[in-house]
Design an enzyme around this catalytic site. Structure first.
Site, PDB file in Angstrom:
ATOM      1  N   HIS A 179      40.791  40.102  30.154  1.00  0.00           N
ATOM      2  CA  HIS A 179      40.265  38.975  30.837  1.00  0.00           C
ATOM      3  C   HIS A 179      39.666  38.933  32.182  1.00  0.00           C
ATOM      4  CE1 HIS A 179      40.148  34.085  31.327  1.00  0.00           C
ATOM      5  NE2 HIS A 179      38.889  34.773  31.515  1.00  0.00           N
ATOM      6  N   HIS A 188      35.675  37.861  41.216  1.00  0.00           N
ATOM      7  CA  HIS A 188      36.748  38.504  41.636  1.00  0.00           C
ATOM      8  C   HIS A 188      36.752  40.058  42.116  1.00  0.00           C
ATOM      9  CE1 HIS A 188      38.623  35.115  39.432  1.00  0.00           C
ATOM     10  NE2 HIS A 188      37.977  35.262  38.522  1.00  0.00           N
ATOM     11  N   GLU A 193      32.827  38.222  36.237  1.00  0.00           N
ATOM     12  CA  GLU A 193      33.992  38.555  36.797  1.00  0.00           C
ATOM     13  C   GLU A 193      34.012  39.517  37.993  1.00  0.00           C
ATOM     14  OE1 GLU A 193      37.319  37.764  35.460  1.00  0.00           O
ATOM     15  OE2 GLU A 193      36.126  36.473  34.566  1.00  0.00           O
TER      16      GLU A 193
END
Length: 282
Positions: free
Chosen positions: A92, A143, A139
């Site tokens: 994830h 992040h 992502e």
């Protein structure tokens, strides 16, 4: 004394040289918060305003999701898909635990092209409405660009390589099978038992996350594994040592519909069903 100016146009060599000099200059943009972004090198320009804005975090969370549980979390079950090549836990994300994100370093397809085959298997999008590259791009922006202040993750390629290496190290499916914890529509499990089995690989404090299915049962959805900046397990920020990662996470909470599985309730580890991903148990 009169000043004379040449009326002749500048030579082509001068024009080309000037253009090259301009192209070589870093593109710097002011952000809404008053910091600066270097369009070529992401957040590195923000160091002028204090590197601590993006690099003061101590811990990351590496999160693996179970496709069978993920599909149970969707409001629109028709949106779920599980590629036939996917038969285990998928990535994830890898999330620095900070409330300040960079979001200033774009990801291009060429950045991950050499990893695309492996990423497609280990980090696929499970939504019909989102391509896998779009998932990776989101992502990275949210992040990965923030994690890039650590040397080993200071480019998209390195960040995704680290994620794939962590996925290989966190291959805990065999540990679960050896302990008799296998996907089932009928067999419930306890959080404490699962944590004991996973401890040799993920440390003592993984967060076992659940969602509720249409039968109001707790269903295993994902595992959140706390890591230090050097990617060892068991990180706990000094200032907030007593709080759970789900409570102190500023970046991943909005992207995760899961919640910690209740320790006093059983949960289910539903199987992966490629044909009926949202109804694996009929």
């Amino acid at each position: 004394m009169k000043m004379c100016c040449s009326l002749l146009p500048p030579s082509p060599l001068v024009i080309v040289s000037t253009a090259l000099l301009l192209l070589m200059q870093p593109v710097v943009m002011a952000t809404a918060g008053g910091g600066w972004e270097d369009a070529q090198h992401g957040c590195q320009g923000s160091e002028l305003q204090g590197k601590e804005l993006f690099c003061s975090w101590e811990c990351l969370v590496f999160t693996l999701q179970w496709p069978g549980g993920f599909c149970q979390s969707l409001n629109n079950e028709s949106q779920c898909r599980i590629p036939v090549s996917v038969n285990g836990w998928t990535i994830h994300g890898l999330w620095p635990q900070t409330r300040t994100s960079c979001r200033c370093w774009p990801l291009f397809h060429s950045d991950v092209q050499e990893l695309e085959e492996e990423l497609s298997e280990q980090w696929p999008s499970l939504l019909k409405s989102k391509t896998s590259f779009t998932f990776w791009k989101e992502e990275w922006k949210k992040h990965g660009s923030t994690a890039a202040c650590v040397e080993g993750m200071n480019s998209p390629l390195r960040y995704f390589q680290i994620c794939l290496k962590l996925r290989a190290q966190m291959e805990f499916q065999r540990l679960l099978e050896d302990a008799g914890i296998t996907p089932s529509c009928d067999q419930p499990y306890q959080v404490e038992d699962v944590q004991k089995v996973l401890a040799p690989l993920v440390g003592q404090h993984p967060e076992i996350q659940c969602i509720k299915d249409e039968q109001d049962r707790q269903v295993w959805f994902q595992v959140k594994i706390p890591l230090s900046r050097n990617l060892t397990t068991g990180c706990v920020p000094h200032a907030e040592a007593g709080r759970r990662f789900s409570e102190r996470s500023g970046l991943d909470s909005s992207s995760s519909p899961g919640h910690p599985c209740p320790r006093d309730q059983p949960f289910y580890f539903v199987p992966i069903n490629h044909q009926r991903p949202c109804r694996p148990c009929g």
